[in-house]
Motif scaffolding. Structure first.
Motif, PDB file in Angstrom:
ATOM      1  N   LYS A   1    -145.657   5.911  32.484  1.00  0.00           N
ATOM      2  CA  LYS A   1    -146.909   5.169  32.413  1.00  0.00           C
ATOM      3  C   LYS A   1    -147.641   5.326  33.741  1.00  0.00           C
ATOM      4  CE  LYS A   1    -149.781   1.825  30.979  1.00  0.00           C
ATOM      5  NZ  LYS A   1    -150.663   1.949  29.807  1.00  0.00           N
ATOM      6  N   LYS A   2    -148.951   5.626  33.692  1.00  0.00           N
ATOM      7  CA  LYS A   2    -149.730   5.784  34.915  1.00  0.00           C
ATOM      8  C   LYS A   2    -149.693   4.499  35.729  1.00  0.00           C
ATOM      9  CE  LYS A   2    -154.286   7.032  36.703  1.00  0.00           C
ATOM     10  NZ  LYS A   2    -155.690   7.385  36.353  1.00  0.00           N
TER      11      LYS A   2
ATOM     12  N   TYR B   1    -148.431  -4.837  31.483  1.00  0.00           N
ATOM     13  CA  TYR B   1    -148.916  -3.917  30.459  1.00  0.00           C
ATOM     14  C   TYR B   1    -148.826  -4.562  29.079  1.00  0.00           C
ATOM     15  CZ  TYR B   1    -148.157  -0.561  34.231  1.00  0.00           C
ATOM     16  OH  TYR B   1    -148.172   0.084  35.430  1.00  0.00           O
TER      17      TYR B   1
ATOM     18  N   TYR C   1    -142.377  -2.585  27.330  1.00  0.00           N
ATOM     19  CA  TYR C   1    -141.301  -1.666  27.719  1.00  0.00           C
ATOM     20  C   TYR C   1    -139.970  -2.409  27.851  1.00  0.00           C
ATOM     21  CZ  TYR C   1    -145.128   1.546  28.558  1.00  0.00           C
ATOM     22  OH  TYR C   1    -146.248   2.339  28.395  1.00  0.00           O
TER      23      TYR C   1
END
Length: 346
Positions: free
Chosen positions: A62-63, A289, A293
């Motif tokens: 992920k950026k 985010y 995750y």
């Protein structure tokens, strides 16, 4: 990574038919009154955490909201280590009462450093874990004597886990973007972990095992407290899963064309494949985010050229939240190769 696993497995030599193995040694060993206890304790050692020193390659999945800075691994990494051991306080002996034969008590210590390629090659804040552990055999002690057996045991651990730093938890750039402070942020927690383990030992030197468990983060006041910034972000409940295949060493027969005698030779090599997985359960509303995750997975291949020595080789792959303490908001893939080590407890 799947191709790499397949290649390593194909390189395993095809060994001769075994007459005995280290789970079923010669009659002198089996006559020892402590044989069952030795077998049980070796089974536990084979399932202890892996110790290694490896060269890591780490890629973000992920950026990152704020790119890595100097001293955080901006230019990559030289080494990562996992120096861990469960120091035995008590392990069962044949002359102990039945319940003590089934019991192992340990003081557990683990340090995970990571060395960057940045200016002066600084070490990142390491994982520091210590606490107590308990293993309790649930199946009959008598089953340990059989060539083929299935054994179950319970593992319970209470650990403190921190990175040894005390700076602010978050950092922010000039544009107002925020992420965790990887260089000096204060990460601290405590956890209680319970695992139910089952292992099947076959006559062909294979040990197949699986484990399922649960981990609960605990907030203890004072210097061992749970950092408030981790609430609803780090996760307080984890479902744990593990699988391991191990090919143990064995005795093989060799017939020489120059002699009619048959020799029994100890093959001391050992291979293993292990996966450790976790899934975070519960409220994660403060995780930065939309995708939380929650799943992380390790996969290890190890090869020990001689189990009487203490150094072998390892391949390790991981995907999920970075397992280096405060970097849990960094979603990564990690691949590494290096040395596998263990304190010889045979």
């Amino acid at each position: 990574m799947n191709r790499l696993f397949v290649i390593v497995c194909l390189l395993a030599p095809v060994l001769a038919q075994a007459q005995h193995n280290l789970w079923s040694p010669d009659s002198l060993s089996t006559s020892s009154p402590n044989f069952a206890m030795d077998r049980y304790n070796q089974l536990l050692v084979n399932h202890d955490p892996l110790m290694y020193l490896a060269y890591p390659h780490i890629e973000p999945v992920k950026k990152r909201k704020i790119p890595l800075r100097d001293g955080e691994g901006k230019k990559g990494y030289w080494l990562e280590g996992n120096f861990t051991n469960r120091f035995v306080i008590h392990r069962g002996k044949y002359y102990n009462p039945g319940w003590l034969q089934r019991l192992r008590l340990t003081f557990d210590v683990a340090i995970t450093p990571r060395l960057t390629r940045d200016s002066s090659s600084p070490l990142l804040p390491s994982n520091n874990r210590f606490g107590l552990g308990l293993d309790l055999l649930l199946t009959p002690v008598a089953s340990l004597i059989k060539d083929r057996s299935t054994n179950a045991w319970l593992t319970v651990q209470m650990h403190h886990y921190s990175n040894g730093h005390a700076d602010s938890f978050f950092m922010q750039d000039d544009e107002g973007n925020q992420r965790n402070n990887y260089r000096s942020g204060d990460f601290s927690t405590n956890y209680l972990r319970a695992l139910f383990n089952v292992a099947h030992v076959s006559v062909r030197e294979h040990v197949l095992s699986a484990a399922v468990g649960w981990q609960r983060e605990i907030d203890i006041s004072g210097p061992l407290g749970f950092n408030p910034a981790q609430y609803y972000s780090y996760g307080k409940h984890r479902a744990l899963f593990s699988f391991q295949w191990l090919r143990a060493s064995k005795l093989v027969t060799r017939n020489s064309i120059l002699s009619t005698s048959t020799k029994k030779v100890a093959k001391q090599r050992q291979f293993s494949f292990r996966t450790d997985m976790e899934y975070i359960v519960g409220d994660m509303s403060n995780y930065p985010y939309e995708n939380k995750y929650r799943f992380g997975c390790h996969a290890y291949l190890t090869y020990m050229p001689s189990i009487t020595n203490e150094v072998g080789f390892l391949i390790h792959a991981y995907t999920g939240r970075d397992y280096l303490n405060i970097r849990y908001d960094d979603i990564v893939f990690i691949g590494e190769v290096g040395l596998y080590m263990r304190i010889n407890k045979r």
